[in-house]
Write a protein that holds these residues in place. Structure first.
Motif, PDB file in Angstrom:
ATOM      1  N   ASP A   5      43.016  35.589  49.704  1.00 19.71           N
ATOM      2  CA  ASP A   5      41.701  36.191  49.473  1.00 19.71           C
ATOM      3  C   ASP A   5      41.832  37.581  48.861  1.00 19.71           C
ATOM      4  OD1 ASP A   5      40.548  33.944  50.565  1.00 19.71           O
ATOM      5  OD2 ASP A   5      40.186  34.856  52.518  1.00 19.71           O
ATOM      6  N   LEU A   6      42.765  38.379  49.363  1.00 24.00           N
ATOM      7  CA  LEU A   6      42.966  39.725  48.826  1.00 24.00           C
ATOM      8  C   LEU A   6      43.392  39.651  47.364  1.00 24.00           C
ATOM      9  CD1 LEU A   6      43.101  42.787  49.187  1.00 24.00           C
ATOM     10  CD2 LEU A   6      45.458  42.494  49.967  1.00 24.00           C
ATOM     11  N   TRP A   7      44.316  38.763  47.043  1.00 25.31           N
ATOM     12  CA  TRP A   7      44.759  38.625  45.657  1.00 25.31           C
ATOM     13  C   TRP A   7      43.606  38.175  44.764  1.00 25.31           C
ATOM     14  CZ3 TRP A   7      47.707  40.333  42.135  1.00 25.31           C
ATOM     15  CH2 TRP A   7      47.845  39.656  40.934  1.00 25.31           C
ATOM     16  N   GLU A   8      42.827  37.198  45.210  1.00 25.74           N
ATOM     17  CA  GLU A   8      41.703  36.713  44.406  1.00 25.74           C
ATOM     18  C   GLU A   8      40.706  37.834  44.135  1.00 25.74           C
ATOM     19  OE1 GLU A   8      41.289  33.751  42.873  1.00 25.74           O
ATOM     20  OE2 GLU A   8      43.286  33.232  43.580  1.00 25.74           O
ATOM     21  N   GLU A   9      40.511  38.714  45.104  1.00 28.18           N
ATOM     22  CA  GLU A   9      39.561  39.816  44.959  1.00 28.18           C
ATOM     23  C   GLU A   9      40.078  40.923  44.039  1.00 28.18           C
ATOM     24  OE1 GLU A   9      35.949  41.636  45.469  1.00 28.18           O
ATOM     25  OE2 GLU A   9      36.507  39.683  46.270  1.00 28.18           O
ATOM     26  N   THR A  10      41.383  41.136  44.021  1.00 29.86           N
ATOM     27  CA  THR A  10      41.935  42.277  43.283  1.00 29.86           C
ATOM     28  C   THR A  10      42.761  41.899  42.062  1.00 29.86           C
ATOM     29  OG1 THR A  10      43.938  42.369  44.661  1.00 29.86           O
ATOM     30  CG2 THR A  10      42.029  43.679  45.381  1.00 29.86           C
ATOM     31  N   LYS A  11      42.899  40.613  41.761  1.00 31.16           N
ATOM     32  CA  LYS A  11      43.727  40.242  40.609  1.00 31.16           C
ATOM     33  C   LYS A  11      43.121  40.783  39.324  1.00 31.16           C
ATOM     34  CE  LYS A  11      41.746  35.659  39.927  1.00 31.16           C
ATOM     35  NZ  LYS A  11      42.020  34.242  39.991  1.00 31.16           N
ATOM     36  N   GLN A  13      41.349  41.483  35.968  1.00 31.90           N
ATOM     37  CA  GLN A  13      40.293  40.784  35.249  1.00 31.90           C
ATOM     38  C   GLN A  13      39.691  41.634  34.142  1.00 31.90           C
ATOM     39  OE1 GLN A  13      37.452  39.761  38.247  1.00 31.90           O
ATOM     40  NE2 GLN A  13      38.830  38.369  39.271  1.00 31.90           N
ATOM     41  N   ASN A  56      39.224  50.747  38.852  1.00 37.55           N
ATOM     42  CA  ASN A  56      38.157  50.140  39.654  1.00 37.55           C
ATOM     43  C   ASN A  56      37.756  51.043  40.814  1.00 37.55           C
ATOM     44  OD1 ASN A  56      38.173  47.897  38.013  1.00 37.55           O
ATOM     45  ND2 ASN A  56      39.436  46.680  39.388  1.00 37.55           N
TER      46      ASN A  56
END
Length: 76
Positions: A5-11, A13, A56
């Motif tokens: 979840d952390l990776w998906e949120e911060t990968k 983009q 960000n």
């Protein structure tokens, strides 16, 4: 290593979209089954990823986003 979840949120983009990272789920050992992923990237990709995270977290005044992230004290 981090939670998926952390990776998906911060990968990456945004403007540093050229970041290449290899992501693999942890499937064996004592950390298996905890929803963790291992993220591997080269040094230059890591620098680009960290720059995006910094951008960000601390938008510039020129981006137009700084005002919504600006800290305003509750008591003056």
């Amino acid at each position: 290593m981090c939670s998926k979840d952390l990776w998906e949120e911060t990968k990456p983009q945004g403007k540093y979209d050229a970041v290449k990272a290899k992501v693999s789920e942890i499937t064996s050992g004592s950390r298996a089954g905890r929803g963790l992923v291992e993220v591997s990237m080269t040094g230059t990709n890591l620098v680009a990823y960290l720059k995006e995270l910094d951008s960000n977290a601390h938008p510039s005044d020129w981006s137009g986003d700084a005002e919504k992230h600006r800290f305003v004290p509750a008591c003056v």
